[in-house]
Design an enzyme around this catalytic site. Structure first.
Site, PDB file in Angstrom:
ATOM      1  N   GLU A  92       0.804  -1.235   0.000  1.00 61.24           N
ATOM      2  CA  GLU A  92       0.000   0.000   0.000  1.00 61.24           C
ATOM      3  C   GLU A  92       0.828   1.273   0.000  1.00 61.24           C
ATOM      4  O   GLU A  92       0.366   2.309  -0.472  1.00 61.24           O
ATOM      5  CB  GLU A  92      -0.980   0.015   1.185  1.00 61.24           C
ATOM      6  CG  GLU A  92      -0.355  -0.003   2.559  1.00 61.24           C
ATOM      7  CD  GLU A  92      -0.130  -1.406   3.103  1.00 61.24           C
ATOM      8  OE1 GLU A  92      -0.126  -1.561   4.329  1.00 61.24           O
ATOM      9  OE2 GLU A  92       0.059  -2.341   2.301  1.00 61.24           O
ATOM     10  N   LEU A  93       2.057   1.223   0.519  1.00 59.62           N
ATOM     11  CA  LEU A  93       2.877   2.439   0.543  1.00 59.62           C
ATOM     12  C   LEU A  93       3.168   2.941  -0.871  1.00 59.62           C
ATOM     13  O   LEU A  93       3.304   4.148  -1.100  1.00 59.62           O
ATOM     14  CB  LEU A  93       4.188   2.173   1.289  1.00 59.62           C
ATOM     15  CG  LEU A  93       5.091   3.379   1.554  1.00 59.62           C
ATOM     16  CD1 LEU A  93       4.372   4.433   2.387  1.00 59.62           C
ATOM     17  CD2 LEU A  93       6.382   2.952   2.235  1.00 59.62           C
ATOM     18  N   THR A 149      10.222  -3.040   0.946  1.00 55.89           N
ATOM     19  CA  THR A 149      11.001  -3.495   2.104  1.00 55.89           C
ATOM     20  C   THR A 149      10.933  -5.007   2.298  1.00 55.89           C
ATOM     21  O   THR A 149      11.602  -5.547   3.176  1.00 55.89           O
ATOM     22  CB  THR A 149      10.491  -2.813   3.385  1.00 55.89           C
ATOM     23  OG1 THR A 149       9.092  -3.086   3.546  1.00 55.89           O
ATOM     24  CG2 THR A 149      10.690  -1.306   3.300  1.00 55.89           C
ATOM     25  N   ARG A 209     -36.800  25.658  16.649  1.00 54.62           N
ATOM     26  CA  ARG A 209     -37.287  25.085  15.402  1.00 54.62           C
ATOM     27  C   ARG A 209     -38.785  25.362  15.243  1.00 54.62           C
ATOM     28  O   ARG A 209     -39.582  25.131  16.160  1.00 54.62           O
ATOM     29  CB  ARG A 209     -37.039  23.575  15.382  1.00 54.62           C
ATOM     30  CG  ARG A 209     -35.573  23.176  15.593  1.00 54.62           C
ATOM     31  CD  ARG A 209     -34.648  23.738  14.542  1.00 54.62           C
ATOM     32  NE  ARG A 209     -33.358  23.045  14.540  1.00 54.62           N
ATOM     33  CZ  ARG A 209     -32.321  23.368  13.797  1.00 54.62           C
ATOM     34  NH1 ARG A 209     -32.416  24.431  12.991  1.00 54.62           N
ATOM     35  NH2 ARG A 209     -31.212  22.674  13.839  1.00 54.62           N
ATOM     36  N   THR A 210     -39.165  25.832  14.051  1.00 56.04           N
ATOM     37  CA  THR A 210     -40.561  26.225  13.806  1.00 56.04           C
ATOM     38  C   THR A 210     -41.348  25.160  13.058  1.00 56.04           C
ATOM     39  O   THR A 210     -42.533  25.342  12.794  1.00 56.04           O
ATOM     40  CB  THR A 210     -40.600  27.527  12.990  1.00 56.04           C
ATOM     41  OG1 THR A 210     -39.895  27.326  11.757  1.00 56.04           O
ATOM     42  CG2 THR A 210     -39.952  28.667  13.768  1.00 56.04           C
ATOM     43  N   TYR A 241     -18.470  38.577   3.886  1.00 57.58           N
ATOM     44  CA  TYR A 241     -18.043  37.854   5.072  1.00 57.58           C
ATOM     45  C   TYR A 241     -16.561  37.510   5.050  1.00 57.58           C
ATOM     46  O   TYR A 241     -16.021  37.046   6.038  1.00 57.58           O
ATOM     47  CB  TYR A 241     -18.834  36.543   5.209  1.00 57.58           C
ATOM     48  CG  TYR A 241     -20.313  36.737   5.234  1.00 57.58           C
ATOM     49  CD1 TYR A 241     -20.882  37.780   5.952  1.00 57.58           C
ATOM     50  CD2 TYR A 241     -21.158  35.883   4.530  1.00 57.58           C
ATOM     51  CE1 TYR A 241     -22.253  37.950   5.977  1.00 57.58           C
ATOM     52  CE2 TYR A 241     -22.525  36.051   4.557  1.00 57.58           C
ATOM     53  CZ  TYR A 241     -23.069  37.083   5.284  1.00 57.58           C
ATOM     54  OH  TYR A 241     -24.418  37.252   5.311  1.00 57.58           O
ATOM     55  N   LEU A 289      28.659  21.536   3.464  1.00 58.53           N
ATOM     56  CA  LEU A 289      27.778  21.872   4.582  1.00 58.53           C
ATOM     57  C   LEU A 289      26.717  20.809   4.826  1.00 58.53           C
ATOM     58  O   LEU A 289      26.194  20.694   5.933  1.00 58.53           O
ATOM     59  CB  LEU A 289      27.096  23.222   4.336  1.00 58.53           C
ATOM     60  CG  LEU A 289      28.018  24.430   4.149  1.00 58.53           C
ATOM     61  CD1 LEU A 289      27.190  25.683   3.901  1.00 58.53           C
ATOM     62  CD2 LEU A 289      28.930  24.619   5.352  1.00 58.53           C
ATOM     63  N   ASP A 324       7.360  21.225   4.252  1.00 55.29           N
ATOM     64  CA  ASP A 324       8.490  20.398   4.694  1.00 55.29           C
ATOM     65  C   ASP A 324       9.146  20.972   5.945  1.00 55.29           C
ATOM     66  O   ASP A 324      10.369  21.036   6.043  1.00 55.29           O
ATOM     67  CB  ASP A 324       9.518  20.245   3.574  1.00 55.29           C
ATOM     68  CG  ASP A 324      10.409  19.020   3.786  1.00 55.29           C
ATOM     69  OD1 ASP A 324      10.012  18.117   4.554  1.00 55.29           O
ATOM     70  OD2 ASP A 324      11.498  18.954   3.188  1.00 55.29           O
TER      71      ASP A 324
END
Length: 768
Positions: free
Chosen positions: A250-251, A260, A385-386, A421, A463, A582
């Site tokens: 499923e991955l 894997t 409520r009506t 709005y 780096l 990320d």
């Protein structure tokens, strides 16, 4: 002597002795805990060394690096030492990964003395080479980002390309559905989407002894075993066996990943159901877009909501919940208090009313059907409520919205009845920022250092390294001056192989057009046959990740400063319709003043204010649930990641973490409320993390009507000087002394890259 016969002095002596014993035991426990921490660190170091050595096994001892960039000339006193030791790289003076000293040095606290530099402090007063020499190797492994192919083209064609369907009988469909519902990850997919997935899976027969998937290969399909027996294998050993009705792989439907384990057929006449990743993504995208479009159209038909902005309508559409009511159910009863609004998506309801409170009879007023709505006044205030609303046969499906969710998104509707709005000032700022980015000519994006050539750059040190390439510290000799930059070198072949061209171009455009003190500057770019290059601002204070690794965790004041800098960057990006996607300590750097900057925009994307995107990308421990489930996402994922970052800064680890990415995703889908927080994390920090990491995007702090200001006003930030941070007058909690512009003491050491990538001449980077 009996206890009751003890004198006060004797009792005090006994208590004193017991107290000393307890203190001694506590000291012993602390000592053992300290030893345990040291052992854990050594284990992390060993893992790091083994990983690095494994990555370099294909490096031959006699191969030399062929660099497009010119190396820094040898310093005095180093040439002789390198000539005497064959295990030193002739280019950078570091221990070669093929040498025995490499592993020994990485495990030690510092460089081995025979290999250390012999240069001393210069007359100018600069720190000696040993003092600025970087640490040997990371003591922990950095988290790696993952990404599927960009969905830009698919989104444009989502409705024009037909989704493949394959005929199946009822038992086949039920077998696939049962397998999906038995899978920890797949069972989270909406029922309507599961039906689409079932219809789009095709049958494939596989002979005995053949492999369905192979360990180490890149996968792109989900499988459900239909018939036969299968072996689950790792490194040639059988771990388990399974029969029909099991989902696996499923991955691979989320993004390119290496398998894997292997699945091998054991029996004759084996068969599997197969789903391609592209088809999965198309289904999730089409159903998501259709759901949003339908919901927004429904909402726009309501007079009370018709003036809301597209962005707010899309937000409300996200929190609508689908409810089913069986025939005869009273959805609303006359005279009761109400706090929910209903939109009919399927079926019919009958509206009835008692003409007087004492009347036994209900008078039928009318029938409502798909597209009709009721209970909208409940969004303004507690509504009596009506009338009665009764579900008719065979039942009715309604999209529902409660008043609390509505108010969190847009505030009090009573105050906004006579006007738009939406947040006018925010929308105007976003519109202007987007137009500015969109209208800016490409030539203007590359004006800084226009005369600088790639050959003007001289490599000083490495780096950082990653899957796509390296980041080098470089000197630029031009116009009678010397400037220091970071040069990001990305392998073109790897970019093409992983289909990341769109992400690289997006990173380039966003960084070239960004001007924020909390975002690393990109000055210009280069290209050649093997690499594309990004010339970046050099942040010489090092990574937050390295500091976190060495310290274990941060105190509240340091974490607040880091998060504050991130919020300033997010405020800038989100106002321009850009999502980052990320966030993690590895992507946060310190400048020479101690301020934090966001770096690495490889997953950033400009989507506007009301759009969503569907590409799976991010770092497994930091991705939000809507990314995992391919529901479409927007800037709300950055607020989720912010909560994860706060936890990692305060505790040293993210809240969701497992050895396998799919296990991590399953933990994320269980939710933040399943996490047991350590006692040393304060109550307000825990509350903020939980309010940022809500499963429903619209419930996250920062995504509601108050925006990022809601986060800044949270009690965890009580007393924090936001104005001082914005003007950069606030004194950082950590200032790391830098002796000279090329002082790399705060960066780890990395071996030379002796593997030259192949040429990539397809021309995708012609405009780079």
């Amino acid at each position: 002597m009996a206890a009751g016969m003890l004198t006060d002095r004797e009792r005090e002596a006994i208590v004193s002795n017991l107290t000393k014993d307890v203190q001694a035991l506590r000291e012993m426990v602390r000592s053992r805990e300290s030893e345990l921490v040291k052992l854990h660190r050594e284990i992390h170091k060993l893992k790091s060394v083994l990983q690095q050595t494994t990555n370099n096994l294909n490096v031959t001892r006699n191969e030399k690096a062929k660099k497009k960039l010119y190396s820094l000339p040898e310093q005095c006193g180093e040439q002789e030492s390198r000539n005497q030791n064959p295990h030193l790289c002739s280019s950078c003076g570091m221990v070669l990964p093929t040498s025995p000293e490499f592993a020994l040095e990485a495990l030690s606290l510092g460089p081995l003395s025979p290999l250390a530099s012999t240069s001393s402090a210069s007359p100018s007063g600069r720190t000696s080479a040993d003092e600025v020499r970087p640490k040997a190797m990371p003591a922990a492994i950095k988290k790696q980002g993952v990404s599927a192919e960009s969905c830009v083209q698919s989104m444009q064609q989502s409705y024009s390309i037909p989704i493949p369907k394959y005929e199946k009988d009822f038992s086949d469909k039920q077998q696939i559905k049962d397998a999906i519902m038995d899978n920890d990850f797949l069972k989270n997919i909406d029922a309507s989407q599961v039906r689409e997935l079932v219809d789009s899976m095709y049958s494939k027969s596989i002979a005995a002894g053949e492999f369905v998937i192979r360990e180490g290969e890149v996968g792109a399909h989900l499988y459900v075993s239909a018939a036969g027996e299968f072996a689950v294998m790792q490194q040639g050993k059988v771990l388990d066996k399974m029969g029909a009705g099991k989902a696996f792989g499923e991955l691979a439907i989320l993004y390119n990943c290496t398998r894997t384990a292997s699945i091998r057929v054991l029996s004759e006449a084996a068969r599997v159901w197969v789903l391609d990743r592209r088809v999965f993504q198309q289904i999730m995208m089409c159903t998501g877009l259709q759901r949003i479009e339908n919901s927004v159209n429904f909402l726009r038909s309501v007079p009370l909501l018709m003036n809301l902005s597209e962005e707010l309508l899309a937000k409300i559409a996200d929190v609508l919940e689908l409810e089913f009511y069986a025939a005869g159910t009273y959805i609303i009863r006359q005279g009761t208090a109400g706090d929910s609004f209903f939109l009919i998506s399927q079926g019919n309801v009958r509206v009835t009313q008692k003409l007087t409170p004492t009347s036994p009879e209900e008078t039928e007023l009318r029938t409502l059907s798909r597209g009709d709505y009721f209970g909208e006044q409940a969004l303004i205030n507690e509504d009596k409520r009506t009338a009665n609303i009764i579900a008719l046969s065979p039942g009715v499906e309604c999209l529902t919205l409660d008043r609390d969710s509505f108010k969190r998104l847009i505030g009090d509707l009573c105050e906004l009845k006579e006007k738009d709005y939406g947040d006018e000032s925010r929308k105007l700022a976003m519109k202007q920022a987007q137009e500015s980015c969109r209208d800016e000519p490409k030539e203007q994006l590359q004006q800084e250092f226009p005369d600088l050539k790639l050959t003007d750059l001289e490599v000083v040190s490495t780096l950082g390294i990653g899957g796509f390439g390296r980041v080098e510290l470089v000197k630029a000799h031009h116009q009678d001056r010397v400037d220091i930059f970071a040069l990001k070198c990305l392998k073109k072949r790897h970019i093409v192989d992983t289909k990341q061209e769109e992400h690289i171009f997006s990173e380039r455009h966003i960084m070239l057009s960004s001007r924020s003190p909390f975002i690393c500057r990109l000055y210009r770019t280069f290209r050649d046959e093997k690499y594309v290059y990004m010339l970046l601002e050099a942040c010489m204070g090092g990574e937050i990740w390295t500091m976190l690794r060495d310290r274990g965790s941060f105190e509240d004041n340091a974490a607040q400063f880091i998060i504050g800098c991130v919020l300033q960057a997010f405020e800038y990006l989100h106002a321009r319709g850009i999502i980052y996607r990320d966030l993690k300590p590895e992507n946060l750097m310190l400048d020479e003043r101690g301020y934090v900057k966001i770096v690495d925009f490889g997953f950033a994307k400009q989507i506007g204010t009301s759009s969503k995107t569907w590409t799976f990308c991010g770092t497994p421990e930091y991705v939000a649930p809507e990314i995992i489930l391919n529901k479409g996402h927007d800037r709300a994922v950055d607020y989720w990641a912010l909560g994860i970052l706060i936890h990692e800064l305060l505790n040293g680890t993210p809240p969701f973490s497992a050895p396998d990415p799919m296990q991590t995703y399953n933990l994320i889908l269980k939710g933040i409320d399943m996490i047991a927080f350590p006692k040393h994390i304060s109550r307000w920090a825990v509350q903020l993390i939980k309010r940022l990491c809500r499963d429903v995007p619209s419930e996250r702090l920062g995504y509601q009507t108050g925006g990022i200001q809601d986060i800044k006003k949270h009690k965890w930030f009580l007393g924090f000087d936001w104005d001082g941070l914005a003007s950069q007058l606030l004194i950082p909690p950590f200032v790391r002394p830098i002796a000279h512009p090329t002082d790399v003491r705060y960066f780890d050491r990395f071996p030379c890259d002796l593997n030259e990538p192949p040429d990539e001449l397809s021309g995708w980077d012609a405009d780079f």
